[in-house]
Design a protein around this motif. Sequence first.
Motif, PDB file in Angstrom:
ATOM      1  N   ASP A   7       0.806  -1.215   0.000  1.00  0.00           N
ATOM      2  CA  ASP A   7       0.000   0.000   0.000  1.00  0.00           C
ATOM      3  C   ASP A   7       0.843   1.270   0.000  1.00  0.00           C
ATOM      4  O   ASP A   7       0.310   2.360   0.185  1.00  0.00           O
ATOM      5  CB  ASP A   7      -0.919   0.013   1.225  1.00  0.00           C
ATOM      6  CG  ASP A   7      -1.935  -1.114   1.179  1.00  0.00           C
ATOM      7  OD1 ASP A   7      -2.373  -1.456   0.073  1.00  0.00           O
ATOM      8  OD2 ASP A   7      -2.263  -1.658   2.245  1.00  0.00           O
ATOM      9  N   GLY A   8       2.136   1.153  -0.193  1.00  0.00           N
ATOM     10  CA  GLY A   8       2.997   2.316  -0.234  1.00  0.00           C
ATOM     11  C   GLY A   8       3.736   2.520   1.069  1.00  0.00           C
ATOM     12  O   GLY A   8       3.596   1.758   2.030  1.00  0.00           O
ATOM     13  N   VAL A   9       4.520   3.555   1.103  1.00  0.00           N
ATOM     14  CA  VAL A   9       5.327   3.876   2.279  1.00  0.00           C
ATOM     15  C   VAL A   9       4.404   4.254   3.438  1.00  0.00           C
ATOM     16  O   VAL A   9       3.467   5.031   3.271  1.00  0.00           O
ATOM     17  CB  VAL A   9       6.280   5.038   1.956  1.00  0.00           C
ATOM     18  CG1 VAL A   9       7.038   5.478   3.208  1.00  0.00           C
ATOM     19  CG2 VAL A   9       7.256   4.642   0.860  1.00  0.00           C
ATOM     20  N   ARG A  10       4.690   3.700   4.596  1.00  0.00           N
ATOM     21  CA  ARG A  10       3.955   4.075   5.808  1.00  0.00           C
ATOM     22  C   ARG A  10       4.726   5.183   6.500  1.00  0.00           C
ATOM     23  O   ARG A  10       5.882   5.007   6.870  1.00  0.00           O
ATOM     24  CB  ARG A  10       3.790   2.860   6.720  1.00  0.00           C
ATOM     25  CG  ARG A  10       2.916   1.750   6.128  1.00  0.00           C
ATOM     26  CD  ARG A  10       3.020   0.479   6.943  1.00  0.00           C
ATOM     27  NE  ARG A  10       4.407   0.016   6.989  1.00  0.00           N
ATOM     28  CZ  ARG A  10       4.911  -0.723   7.982  1.00  0.00           C
ATOM     29  NH1 ARG A  10       4.169  -1.055   9.011  1.00  0.00           N
ATOM     30  NH2 ARG A  10       6.173  -1.109   7.932  1.00  0.00           N
ATOM     31  N   LEU A  11       4.068   6.321   6.668  1.00  0.00           N
ATOM     32  CA  LEU A  11       4.733   7.543   7.100  1.00  0.00           C
ATOM     33  C   LEU A  11       4.246   7.957   8.477  1.00  0.00           C
ATOM     34  O   LEU A  11       3.033   8.008   8.723  1.00  0.00           O
ATOM     35  CB  LEU A  11       4.437   8.652   6.099  1.00  0.00           C
ATOM     36  CG  LEU A  11       5.240   9.943   6.147  1.00  0.00           C
ATOM     37  CD1 LEU A  11       6.697   9.679   5.782  1.00  0.00           C
ATOM     38  CD2 LEU A  11       4.630  10.964   5.183  1.00  0.00           C
ATOM     39  N   VAL A  12       5.179   8.244   9.376  1.00  0.00           N
ATOM     40  CA  VAL A  12       4.832   8.856  10.653  1.00  0.00           C
ATOM     41  C   VAL A  12       5.323  10.291  10.627  1.00  0.00           C
ATOM     42  O   VAL A  12       6.348  10.600  10.002  1.00  0.00           O
ATOM     43  CB  VAL A  12       5.423   8.081  11.848  1.00  0.00           C
ATOM     44  CG1 VAL A  12       5.030   6.611  11.791  1.00  0.00           C
ATOM     45  CG2 VAL A  12       6.936   8.222  11.935  1.00  0.00           C
ATOM     46  N   VAL A  13       4.588  11.176  11.285  1.00  0.00           N
ATOM     47  CA  VAL A  13       4.898  12.605  11.250  1.00  0.00           C
ATOM     48  C   VAL A  13       5.053  13.114  12.671  1.00  0.00           C
ATOM     49  O   VAL A  13       4.120  13.007  13.484  1.00  0.00           O
ATOM     50  CB  VAL A  13       3.797  13.396  10.521  1.00  0.00           C
ATOM     51  CG1 VAL A  13       4.100  14.892  10.551  1.00  0.00           C
ATOM     52  CG2 VAL A  13       3.654  12.908   9.077  1.00  0.00           C
ATOM     53  N   ALA A  14       6.208  13.662  12.972  1.00  0.00           N
ATOM     54  CA  ALA A  14       6.462  14.294  14.266  1.00  0.00           C
ATOM     55  C   ALA A  14       6.461  15.800  14.059  1.00  0.00           C
ATOM     56  O   ALA A  14       7.399  16.365  13.487  1.00  0.00           O
ATOM     57  CB  ALA A  14       7.801  13.836  14.831  1.00  0.00           C
ATOM     58  N   GLY A  15       5.380  16.434  14.487  1.00  0.00           N
ATOM     59  CA  GLY A  15       5.222  17.869  14.289  1.00  0.00           C
ATOM     60  C   GLY A  15       4.181  18.146  13.224  1.00  0.00           C
ATOM     61  O   GLY A  15       4.469  18.034  12.030  1.00  0.00           O
ATOM     62  N   ALA A  70       6.570   4.137  21.217  1.00  0.00           N
ATOM     63  CA  ALA A  70       5.614   3.139  20.729  1.00  0.00           C
ATOM     64  C   ALA A  70       6.271   2.100  19.830  1.00  0.00           C
ATOM     65  O   ALA A  70       5.625   1.129  19.436  1.00  0.00           O
ATOM     66  CB  ALA A  70       4.486   3.842  19.978  1.00  0.00           C
ATOM     67  N   GLY A  71       7.553   2.304  19.510  1.00  0.00           N
ATOM     68  CA  GLY A  71       8.242   1.361  18.637  1.00  0.00           C
ATOM     69  C   GLY A  71       8.010   1.694  17.174  1.00  0.00           C
ATOM     70  O   GLY A  71       7.291   2.643  16.836  1.00  0.00           O
ATOM     71  N   PRO A  72       8.583   0.904  16.272  1.00  0.00           N
ATOM     72  CA  PRO A  72       8.452   1.194  14.839  1.00  0.00           C
ATOM     73  C   PRO A  72       7.029   0.951  14.337  1.00  0.00           C
ATOM     74  O   PRO A  72       6.517  -0.162  14.418  1.00  0.00           O
ATOM     75  CB  PRO A  72       9.441   0.222  14.183  1.00  0.00           C
ATOM     76  CG  PRO A  72       9.629  -0.875  15.184  1.00  0.00           C
ATOM     77  CD  PRO A  72       9.452  -0.255  16.533  1.00  0.00           C
ATOM     78  N   LEU A  73       6.420   1.998  13.818  1.00  0.00           N
ATOM     79  CA  LEU A  73       5.047   1.921  13.314  1.00  0.00           C
ATOM     80  C   LEU A  73       4.976   2.095  11.806  1.00  0.00           C
ATOM     81  O   LEU A  73       3.915   1.896  11.218  1.00  0.00           O
ATOM     82  CB  LEU A  73       4.186   3.002  13.980  1.00  0.00           C
ATOM     83  CG  LEU A  73       4.094   2.968  15.503  1.00  0.00           C
ATOM     84  CD1 LEU A  73       3.283   4.164  16.006  1.00  0.00           C
ATOM     85  CD2 LEU A  73       3.475   1.665  15.981  1.00  0.00           C
ATOM     86  N   GLY A  74       6.065   2.492  11.183  1.00  0.00           N
ATOM     87  CA  GLY A  74       6.060   2.748   9.756  1.00  0.00           C
ATOM     88  C   GLY A  74       7.435   2.573   9.157  1.00  0.00           C
ATOM     89  O   GLY A  74       8.354   2.044   9.791  1.00  0.00           O
ATOM     90  N   ASP A  75       7.564   3.049   7.930  1.00  0.00           N
ATOM     91  CA  ASP A  75       8.810   2.909   7.177  1.00  0.00           C
ATOM     92  C   ASP A  75       9.657   4.170   7.213  1.00  0.00           C
ATOM     93  O   ASP A  75      10.885   4.101   7.120  1.00  0.00           O
ATOM     94  CB  ASP A  75       8.486   2.588   5.715  1.00  0.00           C
ATOM     95  CG  ASP A  75       7.512   1.450   5.575  1.00  0.00           C
ATOM     96  OD1 ASP A  75       7.858   0.336   5.982  1.00  0.00           O
ATOM     97  OD2 ASP A  75       6.383   1.685   5.084  1.00  0.00           O
ATOM     98  N   ALA A  76       9.003   5.321   7.322  1.00  0.00           N
ATOM     99  CA  ALA A  76       9.708   6.594   7.227  1.00  0.00           C
ATOM    100  C   ALA A  76       9.066   7.601   8.165  1.00  0.00           C
ATOM    101  O   ALA A  76       7.878   7.494   8.492  1.00  0.00           O
ATOM    102  CB  ALA A  76       9.664   7.124   5.790  1.00  0.00           C
ATOM    103  N   ALA A  77       9.864   8.571   8.582  1.00  0.00           N
ATOM    104  CA  ALA A  77       9.406   9.597   9.511  1.00  0.00           C
ATOM    105  C   ALA A  77       9.712  10.976   8.957  1.00  0.00           C
ATOM    106  O   ALA A  77      10.813  11.219   8.453  1.00  0.00           O
ATOM    107  CB  ALA A  77      10.071   9.431  10.873  1.00  0.00           C
ATOM    108  N   VAL A  78       8.729  11.871   9.052  1.00  0.00           N
ATOM    109  CA  VAL A  78       8.946  13.298   8.827  1.00  0.00           C
ATOM    110  C   VAL A  78       9.125  13.936  10.193  1.00  0.00           C
ATOM    111  O   VAL A  78       8.258  13.815  11.059  1.00  0.00           O
ATOM    112  CB  VAL A  78       7.751  13.944   8.105  1.00  0.00           C
ATOM    113  CG1 VAL A  78       7.920  15.461   8.052  1.00  0.00           C
ATOM    114  CG2 VAL A  78       7.597  13.380   6.701  1.00  0.00           C
ATOM    115  N   ILE A  79      10.263  14.601  10.395  1.00  0.00           N
ATOM    116  CA  ILE A  79      10.519  15.311  11.647  1.00  0.00           C
ATOM    117  C   ILE A  79      10.420  16.800  11.367  1.00  0.00           C
ATOM    118  O   ILE A  79      11.269  17.380  10.691  1.00  0.00           O
ATOM    119  CB  ILE A  79      11.896  14.954  12.232  1.00  0.00           C
ATOM    120  CG1 ILE A  79      11.975  13.452  12.538  1.00  0.00           C
ATOM    121  CG2 ILE A  79      12.165  15.771  13.500  1.00  0.00           C
ATOM    122  CD1 ILE A  79      13.350  13.000  13.027  1.00  0.00           C
ATOM    123  N   ALA A  80       9.339  17.402  11.857  1.00  0.00           N
ATOM    124  CA  ALA A  80       9.086  18.825  11.641  1.00  0.00           C
ATOM    125  C   ALA A  80       8.762  19.491  12.976  1.00  0.00           C
ATOM    126  O   ALA A  80       7.865  20.324  13.077  1.00  0.00           O
ATOM    127  CB  ALA A  80       7.945  19.016  10.643  1.00  0.00           C
TER     128      ALA A  80
END
Length: 426
Positions: A7-15, A70-80
């Motif tokens: 389903d594509g990259v799973r992205l987590v967003v901080a900020g 929470a541990g790894p929830l996705g593949d990539a993270a945006v840190i903003a």
Amino acid sequence: MAEMTVDGVRLVVAGAGLRGIGYARRAAATGAARVVAVAEPDPARRAAFAAEFGVPADQVFTDWAELAAAGPLGDAAVIATQDRMHADAAVAFAALGYHILLEKPMATTEPDALRIAAAVEQAGVMLAVCHVLRYTPYTRALKGLLDSGAIGKLVNVQHLEPIGWWHFAHSFVRGHWNNSETSAPLLLTKSCHDIDWLLYLIGTAPSRVSSFGGLAHFRPEQRPAEAADNCLDCPLERSCPYSAPRLYRSCLGDPAREFWPLSAVTTDHTEAGIDAALRTGPYGRCVYGSDNNVVDHQVVAMEFPDGTTCTFTMTAFTPMEHRRTRLFGTHGYVDGDGRLLHVTDFRTGEQHTVDTGTLDGASAGDGHGGGDEGIMDAFLKAVASGDASALHSDAAASLASHRVVWAAEQARTSGTVLPFQADASS
């Protein structure tokens, strides 16, 4: 980290502020990623972000540390997050196996930037610092022209960042980046973009750096005697170039300007909402009575190992528009305005103009001339393929350009010309 899904990259967003939501919207719009988790301390922003992207309640967190726990929830993270949080967040997310898109600046100190570089190397993950100017159509055209030898050997570069009088007042007098003690020097928070871009064009780091500048205007001694502490009470408001009511009320009805700068002030996009925010928050303060200390103008001069020289000027006292760059070579000259490249060939005397197709404006609300979309697309492509070649910089390149910024700031405050080595140890 679990294997990436179909389903594509799973992205987590901080900020979930303006930068975080902008990148998330681009990812969702292209279908290249799904936002699966968010961390944001502001309750209203957090709730709005989660609703927009359908983030499950159990994957909505109050801050980046809670998300990391929470541990790894996705593949990539945006840190903003805010700038001073970048290092701890990046180190933690790298250890969890996230590939990282990190808002600029990389960090506010060199030791923290070194920590980030070491963490991503140890974890074997990709890091893309948001040097979005590398990813615009304009930059592609200009870089291609230089690399083709169209103007011969590059001898000198003049580059201007016109911050804009109202933008400076918004972000660097009243806003989050107004004080080097709570954020960082302006050359880092605003113009690490430009130093990185110049090094990218020239192709190497400088050998010597100097700098001059200061806070000339936004000071208590420049304050008119009749001025009030808040714009809403000021008898001079209508004639002041830095009127907060005029700036923010003029954003109403313009979706791009409501997104930025207005959403940084209030989520209530009405005149009453604006006035309430100006009355109680920092954005209504008199520009001559705020707690700002960052420079409002600065010049950086660089000399490169082959003798090429470059000057960079940033100033508050301009309209807000695209950067302006002049490049002087042995066989030709280029004058660029962020969209058009006017080229003169010394061998033939011919002049021609390259239209780079840049349609977006220079501001964050306009996506930095296509750079915001470009870096997000490249990052997600790199993550999905496992191939970092889509990215125009890595941790080492970002660390090198940040070191030039810190050297320039040291040169400015010490009144010296500093020798520079890109790989010097801290």
